[in-house]
Write a protein that holds these residues in place. Sequence first.
Motif, PDB file in Angstrom:
ATOM      1  N   ILE A  32     -81.679  21.158  -9.779  1.00 39.61           N
ATOM      2  CA  ILE A  32     -81.505  22.038 -10.734  1.00 39.61           C
ATOM      3  C   ILE A  32     -80.402  22.628 -10.619  1.00 39.61           C
ATOM      4  O   ILE A  32     -79.438  23.066 -11.015  1.00 39.61           O
ATOM      5  CB  ILE A  32     -82.583  22.350 -11.237  1.00 39.61           C
ATOM      6  N   LEU A  33     -80.204  22.710  -9.355  1.00 43.86           N
ATOM      7  CA  LEU A  33     -79.478  24.244  -8.878  1.00 43.86           C
ATOM      8  C   LEU A  33     -77.620  23.565  -9.043  1.00 43.86           C
ATOM      9  O   LEU A  33     -76.953  23.649  -9.876  1.00 43.86           O
ATOM     10  CB  LEU A  33     -78.914  24.521  -7.800  1.00 43.86           C
ATOM     11  N   ASN A  34     -77.201  22.427  -8.811  1.00 43.79           N
ATOM     12  CA  ASN A  34     -76.753  21.223 -10.201  1.00 43.79           C
ATOM     13  C   ASN A  34     -76.730  21.146 -10.867  1.00 43.79           C
ATOM     14  O   ASN A  34     -75.393  20.525 -11.635  1.00 43.79           O
ATOM     15  CB  ASN A  34     -75.998  19.816  -8.900  1.00 43.79           C
ATOM     16  N   GLU A  85     -76.903   2.564  -2.938  1.00 43.08           N
ATOM     17  CA  GLU A  85     -76.943   4.006  -2.792  1.00 43.08           C
ATOM     18  C   GLU A  85     -77.350   4.591  -4.093  1.00 43.08           C
ATOM     19  O   GLU A  85     -76.025   4.379  -4.890  1.00 43.08           O
ATOM     20  CB  GLU A  85     -76.240   4.187  -1.891  1.00 43.08           C
ATOM     21  N   ILE A  86     -78.154   5.527  -4.646  1.00 42.84           N
ATOM     22  CA  ILE A  86     -77.992   6.473  -5.901  1.00 42.84           C
ATOM     23  C   ILE A  86     -77.062   7.267  -5.571  1.00 42.84           C
ATOM     24  O   ILE A  86     -77.450   7.885  -4.988  1.00 42.84           O
ATOM     25  CB  ILE A  86     -79.261   6.694  -6.507  1.00 42.84           C
ATOM     26  N   PRO A  87     -75.973   7.623  -6.652  1.00 40.50           N
ATOM     27  CA  PRO A  87     -75.113   8.572  -6.250  1.00 40.50           C
ATOM     28  C   PRO A  87     -76.186   9.941  -6.672  1.00 40.50           C
ATOM     29  O   PRO A  87     -76.512   9.777  -7.408  1.00 40.50           O
ATOM     30  CB  PRO A  87     -74.100   8.346  -7.191  1.00 40.50           C
ATOM     31  N   LYS A  88     -74.858  11.304  -5.712  1.00 41.73           N
ATOM     32  CA  LYS A  88     -76.013  12.210  -6.248  1.00 41.73           C
ATOM     33  C   LYS A  88     -75.372  12.771  -7.921  1.00 41.73           C
ATOM     34  O   LYS A  88     -74.102  12.458  -8.249  1.00 41.73           O
ATOM     35  CB  LYS A  88     -74.838  12.877  -5.503  1.00 41.73           C
ATOM     36  N   ILE A  89     -76.074  13.618  -8.720  1.00 43.63           N
ATOM     37  CA  ILE A  89     -75.823  13.468 -10.214  1.00 43.63           C
ATOM     38  C   ILE A  89     -76.007  14.241 -10.045  1.00 43.63           C
ATOM     39  O   ILE A  89     -76.543  15.754  -9.669  1.00 43.63           O
ATOM     40  CB  ILE A  89     -77.294  12.343 -10.611  1.00 43.63           C
ATOM     41  N   VAL A  90     -75.116  15.279 -10.622  1.00 45.33           N
ATOM     42  CA  VAL A  90     -75.529  16.179 -10.869  1.00 45.33           C
ATOM     43  C   VAL A  90     -74.668  16.383 -12.538  1.00 45.33           C
ATOM     44  O   VAL A  90     -74.205  15.993 -13.225  1.00 45.33           O
ATOM     45  CB  VAL A  90     -73.595  17.446 -10.595  1.00 45.33           C
ATOM     46  N   CYS A  91     -75.975  17.353 -12.971  1.00 44.63           N
ATOM     47  CA  CYS A  91     -75.954  17.302 -14.482  1.00 44.63           C
ATOM     48  C   CYS A  91     -75.246  18.136 -14.987  1.00 44.63           C
ATOM     49  O   CYS A  91     -75.022  17.753 -16.072  1.00 44.63           O
ATOM     50  CB  CYS A  91     -77.335  18.252 -14.952  1.00 44.63           C
ATOM     51  N   ASN A  92     -74.561  18.894 -14.727  1.00 45.21           N
ATOM     52  CA  ASN A  92     -72.843  19.746 -15.261  1.00 45.21           C
ATOM     53  C   ASN A  92     -71.508  18.841 -15.143  1.00 45.21           C
ATOM     54  O   ASN A  92     -70.878  19.489 -15.775  1.00 45.21           O
ATOM     55  CB  ASN A  92     -73.188  20.925 -15.370  1.00 45.21           C
ATOM     56  N   ASP A  93     -72.043  17.564 -14.381  1.00 45.68           N
ATOM     57  CA  ASP A  93     -70.623  16.712 -14.679  1.00 45.68           C
ATOM     58  C   ASP A  93     -70.919  15.345 -14.436  1.00 45.68           C
ATOM     59  O   ASP A  93     -71.018  14.754 -13.531  1.00 45.68           O
ATOM     60  CB  ASP A  93     -70.548  16.896 -12.903  1.00 45.68           C
ATOM     61  N   SER A  94     -70.049  15.064 -15.571  1.00 47.54           N
ATOM     62  CA  SER A  94     -70.439  13.493 -16.204  1.00 47.54           C
ATOM     63  C   SER A  94     -69.792  13.078 -15.319  1.00 47.54           C
ATOM     64  O   SER A  94     -70.313  11.615 -15.503  1.00 47.54           O
ATOM     65  CB  SER A  94     -69.564  13.708 -17.821  1.00 47.54           C
ATOM     66  N   ASN A  95     -68.347  12.876 -14.692  1.00 47.95           N
ATOM     67  CA  ASN A  95     -68.170  11.989 -13.857  1.00 47.95           C
ATOM     68  C   ASN A  95     -69.248  11.500 -13.123  1.00 47.95           C
ATOM     69  O   ASN A  95     -68.764  11.223 -11.914  1.00 47.95           O
ATOM     70  CB  ASN A  95     -66.863  12.857 -13.253  1.00 47.95           C
ATOM     71  N   SER A  96     -69.821  12.678 -12.278  1.00 51.31           N
ATOM     72  CA  SER A  96     -71.319  12.097 -11.690  1.00 51.31           C
ATOM     73  C   SER A  96     -72.688  10.874 -11.801  1.00 51.31           C
ATOM     74  O   SER A  96     -72.507   9.839 -10.901  1.00 51.31           O
ATOM     75  CB  SER A  96     -71.861  13.333 -11.213  1.00 51.31           C
ATOM     76  N   PHE A  97     -72.036  10.222 -12.827  1.00 48.41           N
ATOM     77  CA  PHE A  97     -72.996   9.737 -14.034  1.00 48.41           C
ATOM     78  C   PHE A  97     -72.082   8.234 -13.624  1.00 48.41           C
ATOM     79  O   PHE A  97     -72.385   6.690 -14.106  1.00 48.41           O
ATOM     80  CB  PHE A  97     -73.026   9.950 -15.335  1.00 48.41           C
ATOM     81  N   ASN A  98     -70.668   8.186 -13.434  1.00 49.68           N
ATOM     82  CA  ASN A  98     -70.309   7.437 -14.293  1.00 49.68           C
ATOM     83  C   ASN A  98     -70.357   6.072 -13.129  1.00 49.68           C
ATOM     84  O   ASN A  98     -70.169   4.442 -13.340  1.00 49.68           O
ATOM     85  CB  ASN A  98     -68.603   7.457 -13.469  1.00 49.68           C
ATOM     86  N   GLY A  99     -71.030   5.931 -11.573  1.00 43.27           N
ATOM     87  CA  GLY A  99     -71.296   4.751 -10.875  1.00 43.27           C
ATOM     88  C   GLY A  99     -72.622   4.802 -11.218  1.00 43.27           C
ATOM     89  O   GLY A  99     -72.855   3.602 -10.382  1.00 43.27           O
ATOM     90  N   LEU A 100     -73.451   4.868 -12.420  1.00 42.48           N
ATOM     91  CA  LEU A 100     -74.092   4.147 -12.705  1.00 42.48           C
ATOM     92  C   LEU A 100     -74.378   3.736 -13.585  1.00 42.48           C
ATOM     93  O   LEU A 100     -73.533   3.619 -14.526  1.00 42.48           O
ATOM     94  CB  LEU A 100     -75.729   5.741 -12.920  1.00 42.48           C
ATOM     95  N   PRO A 101     -75.369   2.172 -13.771  1.00 45.44           N
ATOM     96  CA  PRO A 101     -75.266   1.434 -14.755  1.00 45.44           C
ATOM     97  C   PRO A 101     -75.533   2.107 -16.213  1.00 45.44           C
ATOM     98  O   PRO A 101     -76.170   3.536 -15.927  1.00 45.44           O
ATOM     99  CB  PRO A 101     -76.318   0.525 -14.562  1.00 45.44           C
TER     100      PRO A 101
END
Length: 160
Positions: A32-34, A85-101
């Motif tokens: 949540i901090l992220n 491996e599940i990438p680190k997901i940071v809610c306020n960084d939409s780029n962190s979602f890019n590696g996900l389907p």
Amino acid sequence: MKKVSDLFSRHSRKRILCQSFFLGAIATVGVILNAFSLSLKADAQTPLPIVNNTEIDSYAQAVLAMEPARQNAFEEIKKLIGNGEIPKIVCNDSNSFNGLPKKAQDIAVSYCTRAQKIVADNGLSFDQFNKITLELQNNNMLKRQVYDSLLRLQQTPESR
């Protein structure tokens, strides 16, 4: 032959379960901090504000409310990714979602939205939640207060 569960008393099992849950809750706090952008700057001259008991309880309630949603989202994403491996997901960084389907991205966005609502529903602003989370990293007294609040909130009514 004794079962493994017989080797531990009910009290020690409960304590182990509570400690395990607390560690999971702290992990959730890290996620949540992220999730929220942080604009705090440390100033060695200025002490951090003291957190009152109401804020501690609100924080603990938010963490407890977020945990099932976090676990569910993690498991759903894990199923979609498989052995990857599940990438680190940071809610306020939409780029962190890019590696996900795409479907996993939808799950992550849904979780982040829900987490933000849970914090607000428990009477904290995002800034308050983040300040408490940061303070937990260095303040053992606050860590103990949050831990005690988490334990108290998880107790069944007849054990209070």
